[in-house]
Scaffold this motif. Structure first.
Motif, PDB file in Angstrom:
ATOM      1  N   ALA A  41      17.235 -78.476  46.774  1.00  0.00           N
ATOM      2  CA  ALA A  41      15.956 -78.107  46.174  1.00  0.00           C
ATOM      3  C   ALA A  41      15.985 -76.721  45.557  1.00  0.00           C
ATOM      4  O   ALA A  41      15.053 -76.340  44.839  1.00  0.00           O
ATOM      5  N   ILE A  42      17.052 -75.970  45.836  1.00  0.00           N
ATOM      6  CA  ILE A  42      17.176 -74.610  45.324  1.00  0.00           C
ATOM      7  C   ILE A  42      18.591 -74.414  44.792  1.00  0.00           C
ATOM      8  O   ILE A  42      19.573 -74.650  45.502  1.00  0.00           O
ATOM      9  N   PHE A 142      17.767 -70.712  40.272  1.00  0.00           N
ATOM     10  CA  PHE A 142      18.245 -69.327  40.277  1.00  0.00           C
ATOM     11  C   PHE A 142      17.138 -68.298  40.483  1.00  0.00           C
ATOM     12  O   PHE A 142      17.152 -67.224  39.873  1.00  0.00           O
ATOM     13  N   GLY A 143      16.186 -68.625  41.345  1.00  0.00           N
ATOM     14  CA  GLY A 143      15.223 -67.641  41.820  1.00  0.00           C
ATOM     15  C   GLY A 143      14.142 -67.247  40.848  1.00  0.00           C
ATOM     16  O   GLY A 143      13.407 -66.282  41.101  1.00  0.00           O
ATOM     17  N   ALA A 144      13.967 -67.954  39.759  1.00  0.00           N
ATOM     18  CA  ALA A 144      12.920 -67.589  38.807  1.00  0.00           C
ATOM     19  C   ALA A 144      11.534 -67.847  39.386  1.00  0.00           C
ATOM     20  O   ALA A 144      10.597 -67.074  39.161  1.00  0.00           O
ATOM     21  N   PRO A 164       6.380 -75.835  46.194  1.00  0.00           N
ATOM     22  CA  PRO A 164       6.953 -76.976  46.916  1.00  0.00           C
ATOM     23  C   PRO A 164       8.440 -76.864  47.239  1.00  0.00           C
ATOM     24  O   PRO A 164       9.152 -77.868  47.270  1.00  0.00           O
ATOM     25  N   TYR A 165       8.914 -75.692  47.484  1.00  0.00           N
ATOM     26  CA  TYR A 165      10.283 -75.479  47.964  1.00  0.00           C
ATOM     27  C   TYR A 165      10.300 -74.165  48.730  1.00  0.00           C
ATOM     28  O   TYR A 165       9.331 -73.380  48.697  1.00  0.00           O
ATOM     29  N   GLY A 166      11.373 -73.913  49.455  1.00  0.00           N
ATOM     30  CA  GLY A 166      11.436 -72.720  50.293  1.00  0.00           C
ATOM     31  C   GLY A 166      10.448 -72.776  51.436  1.00  0.00           C
ATOM     32  O   GLY A 166       9.916 -71.745  51.856  1.00  0.00           O
ATOM     33  N   LEU A 167      10.223 -73.981  51.980  1.00  0.00           N
ATOM     34  CA  LEU A 167       9.228 -74.169  53.035  1.00  0.00           C
ATOM     35  C   LEU A 167       9.903 -74.282  54.402  1.00  0.00           C
ATOM     36  O   LEU A 167      10.920 -74.961  54.550  1.00  0.00           O
ATOM     37  N   VAL A 259       8.726 -82.919  49.056  1.00  0.00           N
ATOM     38  CA  VAL A 259       9.002 -81.519  49.389  1.00  0.00           C
ATOM     39  C   VAL A 259       9.918 -81.488  50.605  1.00  0.00           C
ATOM     40  O   VAL A 259       9.909 -82.406  51.426  1.00  0.00           O
ATOM     41  N   GLN A 260      10.692 -80.426  50.700  1.00  0.00           N
ATOM     42  CA  GLN A 260      11.657 -80.283  51.783  1.00  0.00           C
ATOM     43  C   GLN A 260      11.308 -79.100  52.676  1.00  0.00           C
ATOM     44  O   GLN A 260      10.872 -78.045  52.185  1.00  0.00           O
ATOM     45  N   THR A 261      11.496 -79.275  53.970  1.00  0.00           N
ATOM     46  CA  THR A 261      11.312 -78.166  54.915  1.00  0.00           C
ATOM     47  C   THR A 261      12.625 -77.921  55.665  1.00  0.00           C
ATOM     48  O   THR A 261      13.454 -78.829  55.811  1.00  0.00           O
ATOM     49  N   ARG A 262      12.784 -76.683  56.153  1.00  0.00           N
ATOM     50  CA  ARG A 262      13.936 -76.330  56.960  1.00  0.00           C
ATOM     51  C   ARG A 262      13.477 -75.608  58.217  1.00  0.00           C
ATOM     52  O   ARG A 262      12.486 -74.891  58.194  1.00  0.00           O
ATOM     53  N   ASP A 263      14.253 -75.793  59.289  1.00  0.00           N
ATOM     54  CA  ASP A 263      13.968 -75.068  60.522  1.00  0.00           C
ATOM     55  C   ASP A 263      14.354 -73.610  60.361  1.00  0.00           C
ATOM     56  O   ASP A 263      15.307 -73.275  59.643  1.00  0.00           O
TER      57      ASP A 263
END
Length: 265
Positions: A41-42, A142-144, A164-167, A259-263
């Motif tokens: 996602a990133i 790339f962080g935009a 909807p990313y970096g969650l 959307v994706q989540t991470r621990d």
């Protein structure tokens, strides 16, 4: 004197078999979800600029079964350079005897990329409807971090109100359900986690979460587990479609976003 009991006809053998099958599979998945899942996602210097996307029509929490996908009507991306038609990038892949699709894309500049899919209509005889799930997912390039809330202009669409990313797991996701560009008050949204095989639902209601938007079409959901989450706002189509037999039937239009989540580790 015993209470009056209404006369009931005995169950036929066919009904007994049907009931037994139903009771033997209480967790049978009913919710359909069109998947549009990127392998990341990133995008950054470590991952490079290429993203691979997988498209399947299935029951994600139950891990199947797969449903047959016809050739998609539309597949594209809305990115920093505008809209691109990616239909030519689609590759049909057979899985479990069913058609699924994959595609590769290379990000050309920093910015957010909104991938979207309009699948071929799917006939669901058990519900008597044709199903069309307009699906999208956002990949950061790339962080935009610009353009993640851009609207594709689909007939039905979820506008993310949270990036909807970096969650992280437990974050609250909010979205605005729209039809023809207008909010849909009190829309019903089905939510499922894309099961990786590590979790078994303890009962049927845990498979598909069901929430409703408020009077402004806004919904909220806190995602309790790491992985991909699908949000599907199910709305009635304005006009019927013909099923494979040529009969006019109702249409279920789904507005989906993944959307994706991470621990936090």
């Amino acid at each position: 004197m015993p209470p009056h009991t209404p006369n009931r006809k005995p169950l036929t053998a066919a009904l007994r078999l049907a009931l037994a099958a139903l009771l033997a599979a209480p967790f049978a998945a009913q919710a359909h979800f069109q998947e549009l899942i990127p392998d990341r996602a990133i995008l950054d210097e470590d991952t490079g600029s290429r993203v691979e996307l997988e498209m399947r029509f299935t029951h994600p929490m139950a891990r199947g079964p797969l449903m047959e996908m016809g050739t998609p009507v539309r597949f594209g991306v809305l990115g920093p350079a505008g809209r691109e038609d990616l239909s030519g990038a689609l590759t049909r892949v057979e899985q479990d005897g069913k058609s699924t699709y994959q595609a590769r894309y290379r990000a050309k500049e920093p910015g957010d990329y909104v991938f979207y899919l309009e699948p071929a209509a799917y006939w669901e005889p058990a519900e008597g409807v044709m199903i069309v799930h307009y699906t999208k997912v956002v990949v950061d390039g790339f962080g935009a971090e610009e353009g993640w809330d851009a609207e594709v202009g689909l007939p039905v669409e979820i506008e993310p109100l949270v990036r909807p990313y970096g969650l992280w797991t437990g974050n609250l996701f909010q979205g605005l359900v729209k039809k023809a560009g207008q909010p849909v008050p009190f829309a019903e949204i089905e939510v499922e986690w894309r099961n990786d095989g590590s979790l078994t639902a303890p009962a049927g209601p845990y498979v598909t979460q069901v929430i409703k938007a408020d009077a402004n079409g806004v919904f909220s959901y806190a995602m309790p587990h790491a992985g991909w989450w699908g949000f599907a706002a199910l709305l009635g189509g304005d006009a019927p479609m013909k099923n494979p037999a040529g009969d006019e039937v109702p249409v279920e239009q789904g507005a989906l976003i993944w959307v994706q989540t991470r621990d936090m580790k």
